[in-house]
Design a protein around this motif. Structure first.
Motif: not given
Length: 138
Positions: A109-123
């Protein structure tokens, strides 16, 4: 302990039966344990329904048991909910599930959050909070 309706014992016996190749018996133990509030049992039932092991494949039931396990605090179930939401194109909902699971210590999940952050979906703030929560949990 099974005679005492201990959901942990029932879940353990379900796992033993599954490991012996008896998915039908595992299903029965996990169903009883889930009815008594066994979070791991809900997670195991979700896998049976998702994969069709010993039961007919049923995505609706798989999601139901995944939700119950996630509500009970099961990190992998929460991660799986994030995956379900992501597959449906609901990235915001997926991100929320991944953040919760990351805070519970789930590495995927942390890896997914990191990927979503990089893609601009997570602040940046949400990513930092997930990272702090993950570090605290592990």
């Amino acid at each position: 302990r099974i005679e005492a309706n201990d959901p942990f014992a029932m879940c353990y016996m379900g796992t033993e039966r599954r490991d012996e190749g008896d998915c039908k018996a595992a299903f029965e133990y996990w169903t009883r344990a889930a009815a008594l509030g066994g979070v791991e049992a809900h997670h195991q039932l979700s896998i049976l329904y998702q994969e069709g092991q010993g039961v007919e494949k049923d995505e609706k039931r798989a999601v139901h048991h995944t939700e119950q396990a996630a509500i009970g605090g099961h990190p992998m179930a929460r991660y799986n909910l994030g995956c379900f939401e992501g597959q449906r194109g609901r990235v915001d909902r997926a991100a929320k599930h991944f953040i919760i699971a990351a805070k519970l210590g789930d590495d995927k999940s942390l890896e997914s959050v990191k990927n979503l952050y990089r893609a601009g979906f997570v602040s940046k703030d949400d990513f930092a909070a997930a990272l702090r929560g993950h570090q605290t949990a592990v």
